[in-house]
Scaffold this active site. Structure first.
Site, PDB file in Angstrom:
ATOM      1  CB  THR A  99      -0.878   0.012   1.273  1.00  0.00           C
ATOM      2  OG1 THR A  99      -1.681  -1.159   1.271  1.00  0.00           O
ATOM      3  CG2 THR A  99      -1.798   1.228   1.322  1.00  0.00           C
ATOM      4  N   GLY A 100       0.422   2.296  -0.666  1.00  0.00           N
ATOM      5  CA  GLY A 100       1.151   3.564  -0.619  1.00  0.00           C
ATOM      6  C   GLY A 100       1.400   4.102  -2.017  1.00  0.00           C
ATOM      7  CB  SER A 101       2.553   7.422  -3.168  1.00  0.00           C
ATOM      8  OG  SER A 101       3.701   7.507  -2.356  1.00  0.00           O
ATOM      9  CG  ASP A 113       4.253  -2.626   1.116  1.00  0.00           C
ATOM     10  OD1 ASP A 113       3.953  -1.521   0.634  1.00  0.00           O
ATOM     11  OD2 ASP A 113       3.786  -3.051   2.193  1.00  0.00           O
ATOM     12  CB  ALA A 134       9.724   0.751   3.694  1.00  0.00           C
ATOM     13  N   GLY A 171       0.887   4.736   5.949  1.00  0.00           N
ATOM     14  CA  GLY A 171      -0.466   4.718   5.374  1.00  0.00           C
ATOM     15  C   GLY A 171      -1.456   3.946   6.234  1.00  0.00           C
ATOM     16  CD  GLU A 231       1.548  -1.875   4.251  1.00  0.00           C
ATOM     17  OE1 GLU A 231       1.222  -1.039   3.413  1.00  0.00           O
ATOM     18  OE2 GLU A 231       2.320  -1.617   5.200  1.00  0.00           O
ATOM     19  CE  LYS A 243       9.518   7.087   1.824  1.00  0.00           C
ATOM     20  NZ  LYS A 243       8.603   6.146   1.237  1.00  0.00           N
TER      21      LYS A 243
HETATM   22  C1  5RP Z   1       1.639   1.967   4.223  1.00  0.00           C
HETATM   23  C2  5RP Z   1       3.116   1.811   4.173  1.00  0.00           C
HETATM   24  C3  5RP Z   1       3.821   2.405   2.998  1.00  0.00           C
HETATM   25  O1  5RP Z   1       4.574   1.406   2.389  1.00  0.00           O
HETATM   26  C4  5RP Z   1       4.738   3.487   3.454  1.00  0.00           C
HETATM   27  O2  5RP Z   1       3.988   4.432   4.191  1.00  0.00           O
HETATM   28  C5  5RP Z   1       5.428   4.168   2.273  1.00  0.00           C
HETATM   29  O3  5RP Z   1       4.491   4.893   1.536  1.00  0.00           O
HETATM   30  P1  5RP Z   1       4.864   5.707   0.237  1.00  0.00           P
HETATM   31  O4  5RP Z   1       5.199   4.698  -0.833  1.00  0.00           O
HETATM   32  O5  5RP Z   1       3.614   6.483  -0.084  1.00  0.00           O
HETATM   33  O6  5RP Z   1       6.030   6.602   0.543  1.00  0.00           O
HETATM   34  O7  5RP Z   1       3.738   1.229   5.018  1.00  0.00           O
HETATM   35  O8  5RP Z   1       1.116   1.427   5.403  1.00  0.00           O
END
Ligand code: 5RP
Length: 212
Positions: free
Chosen positions: A30-32, A83, A85, A99, A105, A123
């Site tokens: 999940t996430g962008s 995924d 992070a 998120g 997850e 990150k």
């Molecule tokens: C959601 C998460 C996402 O992987 C994390 O927040 C990274 O998000 P993004 O890709 O939007 O930077 O753990 O629960």
């Protein structure tokens, strides 16, 4: 920033392209960054069977992309889990849950044979903990869990107006000592009322792809 996320999403799609098979199920986070990955894997959707999703948001995007979404209970094997992070340490321990989807997850990641984490280089950290650690809690236990967290040295902040896909609440915790992330992952999950915390140190990704 979104350029870096698109870049690493493309890397993940090309890493997977040659490995996809007709009966393969992918796990989707999940996430962008994952949203960009779903876009990148869309042209290959005919080359694999479908996906198990970690959130309602990702399920909707997968369906829009024409990718079949399966329930984890109906699936025996997830080949790859992809995924993002919030933080990645040098030993590949993670903080996730920005998120608020880290509980599912972690479940889908642990059900997969190969966890691929996709991040932009912002990150990468020397030590975990600058990003507040998300902890999903049963709503009735929020204050109790917060007091226990304070006794562990943490500073809890209730994430207002946010409900997880499981109907729970999130506490974002700063100031915890995360030098031993496995120990803290276990300790936090042993507090009654905690559903799961966003430390991924027991089951770490096998591969971390970083935007170039
Ligand atoms: C959601 C998460 C996402 O992987 C994390 O927040 C990274 O998000 P993004 O890709 O939007 O930077 O753990 O629960």
């Amino acid at each position: 920033m979104s350029g870096s996320k698109i870049n690493v999403a493309k890397q993940a799609a090309s890493f997977l392209e040659k490995k996809l098979t007709a009966d393969m199920i992918l796990g989707i986070g999940t996430g962008s960054t994952v949203n960009f990955f779903i876009e990148e894997i869309k042209p290959y959707s005919h080359l694999f069977k479908g996906a198990v999703s970690s959130s309602e948001r990702s399920s909707a995007l997968l369906k829009e992309a024409g990718i079949s979404v399966f329930e984890l209970n109906d699936i025996n094997e997830i080949a790859f889990y992809i995924d993002g992070a919030d933080e990645v340490s040098e030993d590949k321990s993670l903080i996730k849950g920005g998120g608020g989807a880290h509980t599912r997850e972690k479940i889908v990641a642990s059900a997969s044979n190969h966890f691929i984490c996709i991040v932009d280089d912002s990150k990468l950290v020397k030590k975990l903990g600058a990003f507040p650690l998300p902890i999903e809690v049963i709503p009735e236990s929020r204050s109790l869990v917060s007091r226990k967290i304070i006794s562990l040295g943490g500073t809890p902040l209730y994430r207002q107006a946010f409900i997880t896909d499981q109907g729970n609440q999130i506490i974002d915790v700063s100031d915890l000592d995360l030098r031993n992330p496995v120990e803290m992952e276990i300790k936090l999950n042993s507090i009654a009322g905690v559903v799961d915390n966003g430390i991924f140190a027991i089951n770490k990704p096998l591969t971390v792809l970083v935007s170039e």
